[in-house]
Design an enzyme around this catalytic site. Structure first.
Site, PDB file in Angstrom:
ATOM      1  N   HIS A  17     -28.507  45.879  26.011  1.00  0.00           N
ATOM      2  CA  HIS A  17     -28.507  47.063  25.118  1.00  0.00           C
ATOM      3  C   HIS A  17     -27.078  47.573  25.018  1.00  0.00           C
ATOM      4  O   HIS A  17     -26.638  48.383  25.833  1.00  0.00           O
ATOM      5  CB  HIS A  17     -29.446  48.129  25.693  1.00  0.00           C
ATOM      6  N   HIS A  19     -24.227  48.576  21.856  1.00  0.00           N
ATOM      7  CA  HIS A  19     -23.803  48.665  20.454  1.00  0.00           C
ATOM      8  C   HIS A  19     -22.312  48.343  20.415  1.00  0.00           C
ATOM      9  O   HIS A  19     -21.508  49.090  21.004  1.00  0.00           O
ATOM     10  CB  HIS A  19     -24.044  50.072  19.907  1.00  0.00           C
ATOM     11  N   HIS A 197     -35.227  50.818  19.258  1.00  0.00           N
ATOM     12  CA  HIS A 197     -35.051  52.022  20.068  1.00  0.00           C
ATOM     13  C   HIS A 197     -36.332  52.840  19.915  1.00  0.00           C
ATOM     14  O   HIS A 197     -36.775  53.096  18.781  1.00  0.00           O
ATOM     15  CB  HIS A 197     -33.879  52.855  19.561  1.00  0.00           C
ATOM     16  N   GLU A 200     -36.413  57.414  23.143  1.00  0.00           N
ATOM     17  CA  GLU A 200     -35.140  57.941  23.657  1.00  0.00           C
ATOM     18  C   GLU A 200     -35.238  59.472  23.529  1.00  0.00           C
ATOM     19  O   GLU A 200     -35.341  60.175  24.519  1.00  0.00           O
ATOM     20  CB  GLU A 200     -33.962  57.365  22.860  1.00  0.00           C
TER      21      GLU A 200
HETATM   22  N1  ADE Z   1     -26.695  53.944  17.845  1.00  0.00           N
HETATM   23  C1  ADE Z   1     -25.755  53.777  18.786  1.00  0.00           C
HETATM   24  N2  ADE Z   1     -26.169  54.268  19.956  1.00  0.00           N
HETATM   25  C2  ADE Z   1     -27.431  54.741  19.766  1.00  0.00           C
HETATM   26  C3  ADE Z   1     -28.399  55.359  20.599  1.00  0.00           C
HETATM   27  N3  ADE Z   1     -28.179  55.604  21.894  1.00  0.00           N
HETATM   28  N4  ADE Z   1     -29.573  55.716  20.042  1.00  0.00           N
HETATM   29  C4  ADE Z   1     -29.811  55.492  18.754  1.00  0.00           C
HETATM   30  N5  ADE Z   1     -28.940  54.910  17.939  1.00  0.00           N
HETATM   31  C5  ADE Z   1     -27.752  54.532  18.430  1.00  0.00           C
HETATM   32 ZN    ZN Z   2     -28.747  52.203  21.858  1.00  0.00          ZN
END
Ligand code: ADE
Ligand code: ZN
Length: 342
Positions: A17, A19, A197, A200
């Site tokens: 995970h 980005h 995702h 969260e």
């Molecule tokens: N894009 C980059 N980081 C993210 C995150 N933690 N949650 C949702 N979208 C994202």
């Molecule tokens: Zn993320």
């Protein structure tokens, strides 16, 4: 070095995970702004870091999308990805499954191939330089429409030999996974892996939707599952992997602090939990920093830390033979360390 640090450093790990755009360090942001003649609203690296004070996910996303405006050329995407891989290698990460957000670049006029080519070339060179294997996951921005997600999938279709899966990220609340049911269905038909995702900031219902309506192979974050015992039982029964990100949760106030992070509760319930860095440049730590911080806060035992590293390979998209090889390597490292408490 503490025993905990020795163990975390020595363990081979996968990161599931991450980005790529969230690994853009302020120093590189400055350098790319200069190289591309982009004006930043910050006068120094320290000013940028000082701005990273978030109350929620949207606060962060606003800066995240602003920051990536400096990424313009194929070389920029190459440099970004290469810098992340060097950090990952230093943390003894052997395999990465990284996200990228093409829509955030295309809406600024950057063509899809520029982004993809820079990232892919860096991943291939990173494999040669560091021995790190990889998968690439293309994310749909969930604050945009289903139609825009379909348009991205169409742009990406000639390049599906270079993309392993699709994901769903950006602003979660108000954008449930079901909004993208049809586009994920199409991605599945095209042979792509599917992750999202979920949970969260969103409720457990979004995790159920990701599982039941989208048919995801993994849940990214999944914190909210801890509030729904039936969901926890379901995750355990189905061997579903959660890619959790403790420092991210702390910095985005998903949990008030690390001690209240549900990671240990879920791990001890038998859920296949993994530890990851999400957007390390924004949240103050790469993968080992996340292991160390959460192990310390939640009093994880050496056996639990080893379990997290094992889960990272088991939950990956690697072929079974490669998973076995990495798991054997973990066993060797552990027996050499003779880690206490095992
Ligand atoms: N894009 C980059 N980081 C993210 C995150 N933690 N949650 C949702 N979208 C994202
Ligand atoms: Zn993320």
């Amino acid at each position: 070095m503490s025993q905990l640090e020795t163990l975390v450093n020595a363990l081979p790990k996968a990161e599931l995970h991450l980005h790529l755009e969230g690994s853009l360090e302020p120093e590189m942001m400055f350098e790319l702004a200069r190289r591309n003649g982009v004006e930043l609203k910050y006068g120094s690296v320290d000013e940028i870091r000082a701005a990273y004070d978030f109350s929620n996910l949207q606060d962060f996303l606003d800066l995240y999308y602003q920051g990536m405006a400096v990424l313009q050329t194929e070389q920029d995407f190459y440099d970004l990805t290469s810098a992340y891989l060097a950090k990952a290698a230093a943390d003894n990460v052997r395999h990465v499954e990284v996200f990228f957000d093409p829509q955030a670049h295309m809406e600024r006029g950057i063509v899809f191939e520029t982004v993809l080519n820079g990232i892919r070339r860096a991943l291939q060179d990173g494999h040669i330089r560091h021995g790190i294997t990889f998968s690439l996951i293309m994310c749909f921005l969930r604050h945009l429409s289903e139609e825009e997600a379909f348009a991205l999938l169409e742009v990406a279709t000639p390049y599906l030999d270079q993309i392993d899966g699709v994901g769903l990220d950006s602003s979660e609340l108000g954008h449930p996974p079901s909004k993208f049911k049809r586009v994920f269905e199409e991605a599945g038909i095209l042979g792509l892996k599917r992750v999202a995702h979920a949970g969260e900031e969103g409720p457990p219902e979004y995790i159920w939707e990701a599982l039941q309506e989208i048919g995801v192979d993994r849940i990214d974050h999944g914190n909210a599952a801890a509030r729904d015992q039936r969901l926890v039982d379901h995750l355990v029964e189905t061997g579903m992997t959660l890619t959790m990100c403790p420092l991210s949760n702390q910095r985005l106030c998903v949990t008030p602090d690390l001690i209240t992070n549900p990671l240990a509760k879920l791990l001890r319930a038998g859920v296949r939990v993994t530890v990851n860095s999400d957007d390390p440049s924004y949240f103050g730590g790469y993968v080992n920093d996340n292991y160390l911080a959460i192990a310390d806060a939640l009093d994880l035992t050496p056996a639990e830390i080893i379990m997290l590293a094992r889960n990272s390979f088991i939950g990956s998209f690697l072929p079974d033979a490669d998973k076995e090889r990495y798991l054997d390597e973990i066993d060797t490292v552990v027996s050499e360390l003779a880690a206490p408490g095992i």
